[in-house]
Enzyme design. Sequence first.
Site, PDB file in Angstrom:
ATOM      1  N   GLU A  86       0.794  -1.222   0.000  1.00  0.00           N
ATOM      2  CA  GLU A  86       0.000   0.000   0.000  1.00  0.00           C
ATOM      3  C   GLU A  86       0.835   1.285   0.000  1.00  0.00           C
ATOM      4  O   GLU A  86       0.413   2.290  -0.560  1.00  0.00           O
ATOM      5  CB  GLU A  86      -0.932   0.009   1.227  1.00  0.00           C
ATOM      6  CG  GLU A  86      -1.957  -1.114   1.253  1.00  0.00           C
ATOM      7  CD  GLU A  86      -2.969  -0.983   0.132  1.00  0.00           C
ATOM      8  OE1 GLU A  86      -3.351   0.158  -0.202  1.00  0.00           O
ATOM      9  OE2 GLU A  86      -3.369  -2.026  -0.423  1.00  0.00           O
ATOM     10  N   SER A 464     -48.021 -27.610  43.568  1.00  0.00           N
ATOM     11  CA  SER A 464     -47.605 -27.931  44.940  1.00  0.00           C
ATOM     12  C   SER A 464     -46.285 -27.297  45.336  1.00  0.00           C
ATOM     13  O   SER A 464     -45.883 -27.417  46.503  1.00  0.00           O
ATOM     14  CB  SER A 464     -47.526 -29.451  45.106  1.00  0.00           C
ATOM     15  OG  SER A 464     -48.803 -30.032  44.956  1.00  0.00           O
TER      16      SER A 464
END
Length: 839
Positions: A86, A464
């Site tokens: 680059e 229960s």
Amino acid sequence: MKWLKRIVIALFSLALLGVGAIVAAYFYVLPDLPDVSTLKNVQLQTPLRIYSSDGKLISQFGEKRRIPLKLEEVPKPLLQAFLATEDARFYEHGGIDPVGVMRAAIVMLTTGEKKQGASTITMQVARNFFLTRDKTIIRKVKEIFISYHIEQLLTKDEILELYVNRIYLGQRAYGVGAAAQVYFGKNVQDLTLSEMSMIAGLPKAPSTLNPITSPSRALARRNVVLMRMNEVGYISKAEYQAAVQEPLVAKYHGAEIDLYAPYISEMARDYMVQKYGEEEAYTNGYNVYTTISSEQQLLAQQALRNNVYAYDERHGYRGPAAVLWTDAKPDDAQIKAELAKITPVQELQPAAILNIDGQQASVLTAKGETKIIKWDGLKWARKFITDKRQGSVPKSASDILKVGERIWIRDNGQYLQLSQVPEVASATVALDPTNGAIRTLVGGYSFSQSQYNRVTQAKRQLGSNIKPFIYAAALEKGFTLATLINNAPINKPDISQGTAWRPKNSPDIYGGPTRLRVGLAQSINVMSVRAMRHIGLDAAIAELTKFGFDPNDLPRNESLALGSPSVTPLQVATAFNVFANGGFLVEPYYIERVEDSFGNVIEKANPTLACKPNNGSMQPSSDPMSFGEPTTQTDEPVAHCFEQTGRYAPQIISEQTAFLITEALKSVIWGGGDWSKGTGWQGTAWRAAQLIKRHDIAGKTGTTNESRDTWFSGFGPTLTSTFWVGFDDHGRQLGRTAWNSNGEKDQITGTEAGAKTAGPGWNEFMNNVLKGVPETTAIPPEGIVSVRIDLATGKLTRKTDYTSAFEYFISGTEPKEYISESQDENNLFIDAPTDDLFQ
């Protein structure tokens, strides 16, 4: 000389004109130039990450994947690959490379094509942070001036660090850290030279050079990068030749999830969005550490799935998922392609029936493997008729399957098994008794099928499971574990419901006067109703409200005593935690701390503690997600937490009451009496005792009318857990079964209920989670006494045989009268009240 003079003047004029143009262009774009000083404190957009308490990544949210790195954390060859490709003169120019510009111009003039780029790394940083990618002259001018400013503000290393973290590299990966994970599933430090070169080649065209979508182009680009590295001297000829020979191995890797726990991660995500908003929550790189234990979470998930599979198989096989062919068999490649379209569900994998031979079948999987399902994996598959009826036991594989059918298979750890996606739903949650930290949370069988979090969102009838809280209120109203309550049909109806409501036992059996401990252990309905009548309806509702249940969910009638309220599993676990920790209502919480992207703690949980404050100044908070100053956490027992500072949970029942209910809940599992003398009796959760084999566990089963909801809730020395099983369709019953999952008769037959439907999940989880945890011995708190009582009457006795046993009492409530040897059952209730308690 005359022409030379003219040329010099012309060149000088052009130079002045050029300088003037540059100055004019600078002042023209100056108002639009951004403040590049923001780069000094730039906040890179990073995703939201959710972790377990032990640092396992649970989930990641956010459109951009980024793993910010310091420049020294990036391997030198990777930096060199970017520079070579680059911007080879990056450390030499001042942001704009005149040599690069001239080279690009010459190439363009000689070829007529733009083959050579002139953008430096600094210019790319300028474009990525401040500009669009529009190809206009003005944008290019701005890019040049911004680059110049950046070079004045930052060092070259700082610019390069921004570049490698900001650059887009395809597949939603921003920066080299994310790219290494996305393409290779590695940390950036573990990349090979070939892999680094591939990543460095992506900035030019992240889409068209992508190794996943365009592998041939990506390979060619990688080789160009390697060639440039060799040309500029970063790598040797030998290194270049070795790297270009390596094959392209890139493939997509999702976020590196260490622990799949989607329901808790969704809760954490929702919390962060609600508090910070979507934009900030998803991009600021927050790291959320939950209270979830990764080891315990995995055990909870597996226990829930195993339990759901067992229920589903007890009720029969609903048939194939699809039929792939009926006549001519397609070739294996076509079958494999069809199977590959089907997403697996948890452990379930799609497969196609290739052949049936007696009591086995061969199948083809989506991976192209041929496997055999033997009879052990098939024989459970009686035909499903209804939730209450199943077909006859199959004799051969052809009774169950046909060639060409698409089915589900799973490896159950012992053999390959025919399976199916369960229709029944389930949820489980486990809490730390000392501070309410949520250690496990599973909101359903499969998050991909349903995101409905049943732990926090599903209000289901409690059944229960409510009885321990009714009896806790009774103990605080003067009852004891030895109090006799009449286990007989109720003849005095509750007229408040508008009908002659007469509760019955399940099964419909009555044994006369029975001790409270036994009534709770055997979940005797009429005893619970009579106990609530003694307490009073208003007092019972007030007691349940203290345990954290919403008073709006509590009906004002006697059905309350049998569990008609609809509550969430999290509420149930929170309430049972009170018995586990000595009477304190600790608030459940699931976020331990929140860190920013730099590791700074910005929120930390300040949980309520199950202990009394050192002074009277600390008050409990009503905010379950209250964050404040860091608090010292401990895994020590409750008795040792008095040295801590922080918020203190309210003590809603006495330590003595909590101890007595815990002892009774142990009888739910272990029962009582002397089996050798014929006086032994079982609790409803006797299967837990058979599996877990430790005496420091306590629990309670729960089943609602017509078995629409089943529960098992309980605790051990370090954890409180609840399991719920039912259908999301409230009207659908869990039904009954006449056979077990192996196609053989055994004790699992009959109507689905808490002990056999939810209980096995709890049993498996607690058995596994408590492995290695030393068994503890119950130490009665101050104010508890133990005396020997007669088991039939609850009175004191001097006998030491099977008719007697030691029982715990709150000091002052123990019986004062000894049973006489001449007494019989006819004179035990002379002083019984007339309010139907002792009918």
